[in-house]
Design a protein around this motif. Sequence first.
Motif, PDB file in Angstrom:
ATOM      1  N   THR A   1     -63.869 -76.206 -74.940  1.00 13.73           N
ATOM      2  CA  THR A   1     -63.918 -75.245 -76.054  1.00 13.73           C
ATOM      3  C   THR A   1     -63.412 -75.853 -77.353  1.00 13.73           C
ATOM      4  N   LYS A   2     -62.791 -77.013 -77.271  1.00 16.17           N
ATOM      5  CA  LYS A   2     -62.227 -77.648 -78.459  1.00 16.17           C
ATOM      6  C   LYS A   2     -63.088 -78.833 -78.889  1.00 16.17           C
ATOM      7  N   LYS A   3     -63.464 -78.845 -80.152  1.00 13.15           N
ATOM      8  CA  LYS A   3     -64.350 -79.875 -80.675  1.00 13.15           C
ATOM      9  C   LYS A   3     -63.681 -80.680 -81.785  1.00 13.15           C
ATOM     10  N   ILE A   4     -63.987 -81.942 -81.818  1.00 11.91           N
ATOM     11  CA  ILE A   4     -63.488 -82.823 -82.877  1.00 11.91           C
ATOM     12  C   ILE A   4     -64.216 -82.493 -84.178  1.00 11.91           C
ATOM     13  N   THR A   5     -63.485 -82.373 -85.260  1.00  9.22           N
ATOM     14  CA  THR A   5     -64.114 -82.061 -86.546  1.00  9.22           C
ATOM     15  C   THR A   5     -64.929 -83.262 -87.033  1.00  9.22           C
ATOM     16  N   GLN A   6     -65.884 -82.998 -87.898  1.00  5.03           N
ATOM     17  CA  GLN A   6     -66.699 -84.064 -88.462  1.00  5.03           C
ATOM     18  C   GLN A   6     -65.828 -85.059 -89.229  1.00  5.03           C
ATOM     19  N   LYS A   7     -64.816 -84.545 -89.919  1.00  8.63           N
ATOM     20  CA  LYS A   7     -63.918 -85.415 -90.684  1.00  8.63           C
ATOM     21  C   LYS A   7     -63.159 -86.368 -89.768  1.00  8.63           C
ATOM     22  N   ASP A   8     -62.645 -85.854 -88.648  1.00  2.00           N
ATOM     23  CA  ASP A   8     -61.920 -86.707 -87.712  1.00  2.00           C
ATOM     24  C   ASP A   8     -62.860 -87.697 -87.027  1.00  2.00           C
ATOM     25  N   LEU A   9     -64.077 -87.256 -86.724  1.00  2.00           N
ATOM     26  CA  LEU A   9     -65.041 -88.171 -86.105  1.00  2.00           C
ATOM     27  C   LEU A   9     -65.368 -89.314 -87.052  1.00  2.00           C
ATOM     28  N   GLU A  10     -65.565 -89.002 -88.316  1.00  2.00           N
ATOM     29  CA  GLU A  10     -65.847 -90.051 -89.290  1.00  2.00           C
ATOM     30  C   GLU A  10     -64.677 -91.024 -89.400  1.00  2.00           C
ATOM     31  N   PHE A  11     -63.459 -90.494 -89.354  1.00  2.00           N
ATOM     32  CA  PHE A  11     -62.274 -91.357 -89.363  1.00  2.00           C
ATOM     33  C   PHE A  11     -62.288 -92.316 -88.178  1.00  2.00           C
ATOM     34  N   LEU A  12     -62.575 -91.803 -86.995  1.00  2.00           N
ATOM     35  CA  LEU A  12     -62.576 -92.631 -85.785  1.00  2.00           C
ATOM     36  C   LEU A  12     -63.685 -93.681 -85.833  1.00  2.00           C
ATOM     37  N   LEU A  13     -64.840 -93.304 -86.328  1.00  2.00           N
ATOM     38  CA  LEU A  13     -65.943 -94.268 -86.419  1.00  2.00           C
ATOM     39  C   LEU A  13     -65.619 -95.360 -87.432  1.00  2.00           C
TER      40      LEU A  13
END
Length: 219
Positions: free
Chosen positions: A23-35
């Motif tokens: 039910t918990k999703k990584i935000t687009q901002k955090d995903l971009e940070f990780l990438l």
Amino acid sequence: MIDKKLILDAYNWRHACKEFDSTKKITQKDLEFLLNTISLSPSSFGLQPYEVFVIANQDILKELHPHMWGAQKQLFTASQIVMFATKKDVTIDDEYFEHILVDVQDTPSEMLEFRRSLIDTHQHKELRINEDERYLSDWAAKQAYIALGNLMTAAALIEIDSCPVEGFVKESVTEILKRHNILNANLDVAVFCCLGYRLNPPARPKTRKSINELVHFIN
């Protein structure tokens, strides 16, 4: 100043998450940070001999699931599934090699031949790629694993869980990914990483060898 305790706390907090909270999703901002942490990771000669795929297609994941014994719970509960695929032929004769040196690194023309010679010598004398083509694949995989380690550390620092996945039937996974035009003939599956938020806390505290057993100082 960076708080060293906070960094070590993140390392202690991180574990190989076996089941995520779907039910918990990584935000687009955090995903971009990780990438971006993947993109900025070091690699041999800066060649980055791999590509990264974020697989969200549920139909493809369902096809992969029976062949990924190391991610039976993670595959459908993680927020993101990241796959590292290594390039098979990053040598001075490859177009990709020239693209990195010229287009990405903007190597001055007077330095091009020196860099080509330096890397070619390393690959043939130290890596010995002329003896076995697997040596080049092993070298590329090592570069991907550096980025994988940085990805998991960065995730832990912002309290995003991860689980590296090497437990998969490579032939079957490769066939599925090629059929869906995700992999081409010059890419080889190296490792997956599931990202998200843990459903449950770790079953037990982290165990590691002591520093005295692990580290040897040669004076």
